[in-house]
Design a protein around this motif. Structure first.
Motif, PDB file in Angstrom:
ATOM      1  N   LEU A   1       0.824  -1.203   0.000  1.00  0.00           N
ATOM      2  CA  LEU A   1       0.000   0.000   0.000  1.00  0.00           C
ATOM      3  C   LEU A   1       0.862   1.258   0.000  1.00  0.00           C
ATOM      4  CD1 LEU A   1      -2.651  -1.184   2.603  1.00  0.00           C
ATOM      5  CD2 LEU A   1      -3.168  -0.557   0.233  1.00  0.00           C
ATOM      6  N   LYS A   2       1.945   1.222   0.767  1.00  0.00           N
ATOM      7  CA  LYS A   2       2.813   2.399   0.916  1.00  0.00           C
ATOM      8  C   LYS A   2       3.412   2.835  -0.417  1.00  0.00           C
ATOM      9  CE  LYS A   2       6.704   1.654   3.053  1.00  0.00           C
ATOM     10  NZ  LYS A   2       7.632   1.348   4.156  1.00  0.00           N
ATOM     11  N   ILE A   3       3.814   1.868  -1.237  1.00  0.00           N
ATOM     12  CA  ILE A   3       4.444   2.215  -2.519  1.00  0.00           C
ATOM     13  C   ILE A   3       3.455   2.140  -3.689  1.00  0.00           C
ATOM     14  CG2 ILE A   3       6.737   1.494  -1.753  1.00  0.00           C
ATOM     15  CD1 ILE A   3       6.337  -1.076  -3.423  1.00  0.00           C
ATOM     16  N   LYS A   4       2.182   1.926  -3.357  1.00  0.00           N
ATOM     17  CA  LYS A   4       1.100   1.831  -4.346  1.00  0.00           C
ATOM     18  C   LYS A   4       1.297   0.679  -5.335  1.00  0.00           C
ATOM     19  CE  LYS A   4      -0.423   6.626  -3.996  1.00  0.00           C
ATOM     20  NZ  LYS A   4      -0.755   7.867  -4.704  1.00  0.00           N
ATOM     21  N   ALA A   5       1.941  -0.392  -4.863  1.00  0.00           N
ATOM     22  CA  ALA A   5       1.991  -1.624  -5.657  1.00  0.00           C
ATOM     23  C   ALA A   5       0.589  -2.212  -5.699  1.00  0.00           C
ATOM     24  CB  ALA A   5       2.973  -2.613  -5.042  1.00  0.00           C
ATOM     25  N   VAL A   6      -0.167  -2.025  -4.622  1.00  0.00           N
ATOM     26  CA  VAL A   6      -1.606  -2.293  -4.619  1.00  0.00           C
ATOM     27  C   VAL A   6      -2.283  -0.964  -4.318  1.00  0.00           C
ATOM     28  CG1 VAL A   6      -3.519  -3.530  -3.553  1.00  0.00           C
ATOM     29  CG2 VAL A   6      -1.333  -4.689  -3.883  1.00  0.00           C
ATOM     30  N   PHE A   7      -3.154  -0.560  -5.235  1.00  0.00           N
ATOM     31  CA  PHE A   7      -3.769   0.761  -5.147  1.00  0.00           C
ATOM     32  C   PHE A   7      -5.274   0.629  -5.317  1.00  0.00           C
ATOM     33  CE2 PHE A   7      -4.934   4.847  -7.265  1.00  0.00           C
ATOM     34  CZ  PHE A   7      -4.597   5.700  -6.229  1.00  0.00           C
ATOM     35  N   PHE A   8      -6.036   1.032  -4.304  1.00  0.00           N
ATOM     36  CA  PHE A   8      -7.492   0.941  -4.348  1.00  0.00           C
ATOM     37  C   PHE A   8      -8.095   2.257  -4.835  1.00  0.00           C
ATOM     38  CE2 PHE A   8      -6.609  -2.248  -0.949  1.00  0.00           C
ATOM     39  CZ  PHE A   8      -7.149  -3.351  -1.600  1.00  0.00           C
ATOM     40  N   ARG A   9      -9.053   2.146  -5.757  1.00  0.00           N
ATOM     41  CA  ARG A   9      -9.755   3.330  -6.252  1.00  0.00           C
ATOM     42  C   ARG A   9     -11.210   2.945  -6.535  1.00  0.00           C
ATOM     43  NH1 ARG A   9      -7.134   6.271 -11.348  1.00  0.00           N
ATOM     44  NH2 ARG A   9      -8.595   4.944 -12.494  1.00  0.00           N
ATOM     45  N   PRO A  10     -11.983   2.644  -5.486  1.00  0.00           N
ATOM     46  CA  PRO A  10     -13.352   2.178  -5.692  1.00  0.00           C
ATOM     47  C   PRO A  10     -14.275   3.197  -6.352  1.00  0.00           C
ATOM     48  CG  PRO A  10     -12.912   2.571  -3.359  1.00  0.00           C
ATOM     49  CD  PRO A  10     -11.600   2.649  -4.062  1.00  0.00           C
ATOM     50  N   GLU A  11     -13.962   4.483  -6.200  1.00  0.00           N
ATOM     51  CA  GLU A  11     -14.833   5.502  -6.785  1.00  0.00           C
ATOM     52  C   GLU A  11     -14.539   5.739  -8.271  1.00  0.00           C
ATOM     53  OE1 GLU A  11     -17.345   6.398  -5.116  1.00  0.00           O
ATOM     54  OE2 GLU A  11     -16.604   5.397  -3.317  1.00  0.00           O
TER      55      GLU A  11
END
Length: 218
Positions: free
Chosen positions: A19-29
């Motif tokens: 999460l910190k490096i945005k290797a996994v990035f959530f954007r539900p909207e």
């Protein structure tokens, strides 16, 4: 600490790292659109772990510990092409195990190898993968190794969505996967750390359960 405790601690550590490096990035909207046309609330690029020394250190040490703990009889590591190659190489260096990798298809020149690196028939092999979604590509790698005579002990991966299709495919192929972290843990950690709203977690899990059902968007 018990193996279960170590695994849970690792899952949370790697979740925070991704999460910190945005290797996994959530954007539900604002959902991403996959090549298949499926709308997804999550974007995953574990290649970013290689460009962050601190996170890379956590990931590779965790992969090495996973191999030693879950597959103590491993004799060789085989990375998936191309994402798993670097991880297999670094993990092989830490564990002292030989490594190679499996191409997505055989070369059309030279020795026309699909498997690069030395692999003896009967060798106990662990596949190193960065990401598992539906499981199709990693199962092709397992099958190629089996056809070459390897005894595939299982897979060690960084992240898995835990999708039913992927779990079913792995079960049908008779191959075990152990991931450093998974979609559920990362979603829960994202809510705890303030990356997403707490109410988003249920929507994310709904997507994970059935990516083709877009009702989570509403």
């Amino acid at each position: 600490m018990s193996d279960k405790g170590i695994k849970e601690k690792t899952e949370e550590l790697i979740a925070k790292d991704l999460l910190k490096i945005k290797a996994v990035f959530f954007r539900p909207e604002e959902p991403f659109t996959w090549a298949s046309g499926i709308k997804s609330p999550v974007y995953c690029d574990n290649r970013l772990t290689l460009t962050s020394p601190e996170v890379r250190n956590d990931v590779e040490n965790a992969l090495a510990e996973t191999v030693k703990r879950e597959y103590p009889d491993a004799e060789v590591l085989m990375g998936t092409s191309t994402a798993g190659i670097a991880h297999a190489a670094i993990c092989g260096h830490i564990t002292g195990l030989p490594m190679g990798y499996v191409r997505s298809g055989a070369k059309d020149h030279g020795r026309q190898n699909r498997i690069e690196g030395k692999l003896e028939k009967g060798q106990k092999t662990v596949v190193i993968e960065d990401l598992i979604s539906t499981g199709g590509s990693v199962i092709e790698v397992v099958e190629a190794l089996r056809e070459a005579g390897a005894e595939v002990l299982g897979i060690a991966s960084i992240f898995t969505y835990g999708m039913k299709k992927g779990l079913d495919r792995l079960a049908e192929a008779g191959v075990r996967n152990v991931s450093l972290t998974n979609f559920d843990v990362v979603a829960e950690t994202a809510a705890k750390e303030g990356y997403i709203k707490r109410e988003d977690v249920e929507r994310l899990i709904k997507f994970r359960n059935n990516p083709s059902d877009e009702s989570w968007i509403k």
